[in-house]
Design an enzyme around this catalytic site. Sequence first.
Site, mmCIF file in Angstrom:
data_model
loop_
_atom_site.group_PDB
_atom_site.id
_atom_site.type_symbol
_atom_site.label_atom_id
_atom_site.label_comp_id
_atom_site.label_asym_id
_atom_site.label_seq_id
_atom_site.Cartn_x
_atom_site.Cartn_y
_atom_site.Cartn_z
ATOM 1 N N ASP A 42 0.827 -1.203 0.000
ATOM 2 C CA ASP A 42 0.000 0.000 0.000
ATOM 3 C C ASP A 42 0.861 1.252 0.000
ATOM 4 O O ASP A 42 2.050 1.227 0.358
ATOM 5 C CB ASP A 42 -0.953 0.013 1.197
ATOM 6 C CG ASP A 42 -0.228 -0.065 2.544
ATOM 7 O OD1 ASP A 42 0.852 -0.698 2.609
ATOM 8 O OD2 ASP A 42 -0.732 0.500 3.536
ATOM 9 N N GLU A 96 0.174 -1.343 5.775
ATOM 10 C CA GLU A 96 1.240 -0.800 6.621
ATOM 11 C C GLU A 96 1.061 0.697 6.831
ATOM 12 O O GLU A 96 1.402 1.227 7.889
ATOM 13 C CB GLU A 96 2.607 -1.090 5.991
ATOM 14 C CG GLU A 96 3.794 -0.850 6.918
ATOM 15 C CD GLU A 96 4.302 0.586 6.947
ATOM 16 O OE1 GLU A 96 5.094 0.931 7.850
ATOM 17 O OE2 GLU A 96 3.905 1.381 6.067
#
Length: 433
Positions: free
Chosen positions: A79, A143
């Site tokens: 991400d 994350e």
Amino acid sequence: MAEPDVVALASELIRIDTTNPGDGTGRELPAAEYVATKLADVGVDAKVLVSAPNRANVVARITGTEPDLDALLVHGHLDVVPAEAADWSVPPFAGEVRDGVLWGRGAVDMKGMDAMMLAVVRAWMREGRRPRRDIVLAFTADEEGSAEHGSGWLVAEHPELFDGCTEGISESGGYTFHVGDRRLYPIAAGERGTAWMRLTATGRAGHGSKVNADNAVGALAGAVHRLHEYRWPIRLTPTVRASVEAIGAALGVEVDLDGDADVDRLLERFGPARELVEPVLRNSSNPTMLNAGYKVNVIPETAVGHVDGRIVPGARDEFEATVAELVGPDVTWEYEHAEIPLSADPASPTFRAMAAALVAEDPGGHVVPMCMSGGTDAKQFSRLGIVGYGFSPLRMPPDLDYGAMFHSVDERVPVDALEFGVRVLDRFLTTVG
């Protein structure tokens, strides 16, 4: 050879928009499927693990040649933080290469490293090579959020995938930090803990023109101001001590941390390298958000503030006692999100192997340990007993600040930095025992 592969892989990953707004609506699944396909192309069995709609992780294990050795985790997140295209010189999800530089959201944080991981393993499979240790690859979701759908979920739901892993590497280390004509390569051997706090003041609502000694906004403002102004005391952890000593040796600055050493004065002699140490000498408490009221002439009953706190290893009790004293009796506080600090041995064989791999590619470089001011997925994996290091090697030019690329407009990385990183990562992963 892995170098020709890495730029195409990084570019293609950047083109897959995996923006994580932090509200649970991220979309890593297409990138996870891409990674699994690229591994399957060379015969690696990769598991796509869906943690929630559109949220996915990938885990694969590469068997080493020495089964008695502990396994090593190599992890990177898929991400990225949001990017406003209008602010960028190059479209943030185009993955364009211009003048030898790859542009795009995630170029540094951290699809570049994801691509290096893929490129190295794909080269191994094509060339019939193997590492000494089992290597567990993990490409994670979330994350940039809470890790609830990524490493946190993997640790809770699929711990068996990491059996035998005692150490791990991931982002934010092994890059070039220029100090004059010296090239430092900091490797992260620790992280401060996360302590995001919500402060709440409750008072008596009323008209803004009336005397009101029980004003929630005033109480909150006072507490926030005290947290902002407080000068946290220096707490030299073993990693930070080793970092100061190594940086001093690399720069030719005499370091004596015994007795009544004035560390702040010492760091002035480090020049730009003080940035590697200054944020992690202490706990910290930075106010970030305030919310109160709905009209200028109405005193609200409640006021809420948010403070980004960070805690050095071993200092949580001191942090909590100090926060309680600073906010005072009229304001309550609680953790909105808290994570543990981490420490790793900067003299371990694994650290030495990382250093050797860097110096083999840049003989004039100086490897130094550091503690990260923020946090990574290593915090979640530490719950499985995995000791984490920050090691995403890149040789950066003097005019491009690696740290400034994180979450920034015009995030970018030189192509030759990625190629350097692939060579270093390959050397480390195939030699570390």
